[in-house]
Design a protein around this motif. Structure first.
Motif, PDB file in Angstrom:
ATOM      1  N   ALA A  56       0.793  -2.919  -4.885  1.00 54.01           N
ATOM      2  CA  ALA A  56       0.560  -4.272  -4.377  1.00 54.01           C
ATOM      3  C   ALA A  56       1.878  -4.970  -4.076  1.00 54.01           C
ATOM      4  CB  ALA A  56      -0.252  -5.081  -5.389  1.00 54.01           C
ATOM      5  N   ARG A  57       2.873  -4.791  -4.950  1.00 59.32           N
ATOM      6  CA  ARG A  57       4.178  -5.403  -4.704  1.00 59.32           C
ATOM      7  C   ARG A  57       4.840  -4.792  -3.475  1.00 59.32           C
ATOM      8  NH1 ARG A  57       4.917  -4.364 -10.327  1.00 59.32           N
ATOM      9  NH2 ARG A  57       4.081  -6.114 -11.531  1.00 59.32           N
ATOM     10  N   ALA A  58       4.674  -3.490  -3.297  1.00 58.81           N
ATOM     11  CA  ALA A  58       5.244  -2.830  -2.121  1.00 58.81           C
ATOM     12  C   ALA A  58       4.593  -3.342  -0.837  1.00 58.81           C
ATOM     13  CB  ALA A  58       5.081  -1.317  -2.228  1.00 58.81           C
ATOM     14  N   ALA A  59       3.294  -3.575  -0.880  1.00 57.61           N
ATOM     15  CA  ALA A  59       2.591  -4.097   0.296  1.00 57.61           C
ATOM     16  C   ALA A  59       3.107  -5.490   0.648  1.00 57.61           C
ATOM     17  CB  ALA A  59       1.090  -4.129   0.038  1.00 57.61           C
ATOM     18  N   ALA A  60       3.305  -6.334  -0.382  1.00 54.64           N
ATOM     19  CA  ALA A  60       3.827  -7.682  -0.142  1.00 54.64           C
ATOM     20  C   ALA A  60       5.258  -7.618   0.390  1.00 54.64           C
ATOM     21  CB  ALA A  60       3.774  -8.500  -1.431  1.00 54.64           C
ATOM     22  N   ALA A  61       6.067  -6.716  -0.172  1.00 53.29           N
ATOM     23  CA  ALA A  61       7.454  -6.568   0.283  1.00 53.29           C
ATOM     24  C   ALA A  61       7.497  -6.043   1.710  1.00 53.29           C
ATOM     25  CB  ALA A  61       8.205  -5.629  -0.655  1.00 53.29           C
ATOM     26  N   ALA A  62       6.590  -5.139   2.055  1.00 55.15           N
ATOM     27  CA  ALA A  62       6.537  -4.605   3.416  1.00 55.15           C
ATOM     28  C   ALA A  62       6.231  -5.719   4.414  1.00 55.15           C
ATOM     29  CB  ALA A  62       5.495  -3.494   3.522  1.00 55.15           C
ATOM     30  N   GLN A  63       5.356  -6.641   4.037  1.00 58.78           N
ATOM     31  CA  GLN A  63       5.056  -7.781   4.898  1.00 58.78           C
ATOM     32  C   GLN A  63       6.293  -8.641   5.098  1.00 58.78           C
ATOM     33  OE1 GLN A  63       1.930  -6.712   6.368  1.00 58.78           O
ATOM     34  NE2 GLN A  63       2.088  -8.924   6.635  1.00 58.78           N
ATOM     35  N   LEU A  64       7.076  -8.807   4.025  1.00 54.19           N
ATOM     36  CA  LEU A  64       8.320  -9.565   4.120  1.00 54.19           C
ATOM     37  C   LEU A  64       9.279  -8.885   5.087  1.00 54.19           C
ATOM     38  CD1 LEU A  64      10.013 -11.955   2.914  1.00 54.19           C
ATOM     39  CD2 LEU A  64      10.893 -10.309   1.256  1.00 54.19           C
ATOM     40  N   LEU A  65       9.407  -7.563   4.995  1.00 54.18           N
ATOM     41  CA  LEU A  65      10.299  -6.823   5.873  1.00 54.18           C
ATOM     42  C   LEU A  65       9.821  -6.861   7.329  1.00 54.18           C
ATOM     43  CD1 LEU A  65      11.045  -3.693   3.642  1.00 54.18           C
ATOM     44  CD2 LEU A  65      12.527  -5.670   4.047  1.00 54.18           C
ATOM     45  N   LYS A  66       8.521  -6.802   7.520  1.00 60.09           N
ATOM     46  CA  LYS A  66       7.983  -6.885   8.881  1.00 60.09           C
ATOM     47  C   LYS A  66       8.355  -8.212   9.521  1.00 60.09           C
ATOM     48  CE  LYS A  66       3.967  -3.957   7.893  1.00 60.09           C
ATOM     49  NZ  LYS A  66       2.484  -3.931   7.743  1.00 60.09           N
ATOM     50  N   GLY A  67       8.267  -9.286   8.734  1.00 61.75           N
ATOM     51  CA  GLY A  67       8.651 -10.597   9.253  1.00 61.75           C
ATOM     52  C   GLY A  67      10.137 -10.668   9.535  1.00 61.75           C
TER      53      GLY A  67
END
Length: 249
Positions: A56-67
């Protein structure tokens, strides 16, 4: 698991029963699985809960990186860029050497793992741009200084492209606060000819924001001239970009 004996062999799911064909005949089995309550509370699933928390943390971090890299992925990406950003986020979480398993955090991981990331693995930077250049990491900006080069020789040319431009993208990531500041700068357009291009350079201001990780990427995108006007090449599969510098501020 039960074997289907009727002359009519079913495939698919009806209610809680799934009918399927295997190597040794046709079978039926009832849907099963572990209950959600058991996964969330049973000691036997402690490792599962730890993995789910970090996923779940990786998914949230991936969203941050996408932005953070939105300006880049609009220009250069492959079909699995976002999946690879997720994998990179997971690698950073796993590099947290402070927290216990299941509690590892993206902001405590090794952010230098971002360096070298290719946004389009089908158009790698080193197999797209052959021109020699140096990166000047100044106090207030990043500059790419190119040696003299012949565009038609030193830059891969996709069908339909008449020009190209380089671009810089910068992102300041605060992983703990889950915030991002980003900028984008494009170079002048260069015609793809056999004439030597001399003295070519361009810069991007540094994002000097306290408590952030500074990420800098350079890329190339192609254009087509039609009746004196330049248009982005619709087929972006040849565009390339790579993260070349990561700094902590």
């Amino acid at each position: 698991m039960a074997r289907q004996t009727s002359f009519i062999k079913l495939e698919g799911t009806i209610g809680d029963v799934t009918f399927y064909k295997g190597a040794n005949g046709s079978f039926a089995r009832q849907k099963g699985g572990v209950s959600r309550d058991k996964i969330l509370n049973s000691p036997a699933f402690q490792r599962t809960r730890e993995n789910l928390a970090e996923f779940a943390r990786a998914a949230a971090a991936a969203q941050l990186l996408k932005g953070a890299f939105r300006e880049i992925t609009l220009r250069a990406k492959d079909l699995r860029t976002h999946n690879r950003l997720y994998a990179m986020a997971m690698s950073i979480i796993k590099s947290d050497l402070v927290s216990d398993r299941g509690m590892r955090q993206f902001n405590l991981g090794d952010m230098s793992l971002i360096e070298g990331f290719q946004f389009n693995i089908n158009a790698g930077w080193n197999t797209t741009v052959y021109a020699r250049y140096t990166i000047q990491n100044g106090a207030s900006d990043i500059t790419a200084d190119f040696e003299d080069f012949v565009p038609a020789v030193k830059v891969s040319r996709p069908t339909g492209a008449t020009h190209f431009r380089f671009f810089f993208s910068a992102a300041a990531i605060n992983a703990e606060a889950n915030t991002v500041e980003s900028t984008y700068v494009a170079s002048p357009e260069v015609e793809i000819t056999s004439q030597v291009t001399s003295g070519f350079s361009f810069s991007i201001p540094k994002l000097v924001i306290p408590d952030t990780t500074q990420v800098y990427a350079m890329g190339i995108e192609y254009l087509q001239e039609v009746n004196g006007n330049l248009y982005d090449l619709n087929n972006k599969v040849h565009n390339s970009s790579k993260i070349f510098l990561v700094e902590q501020v």
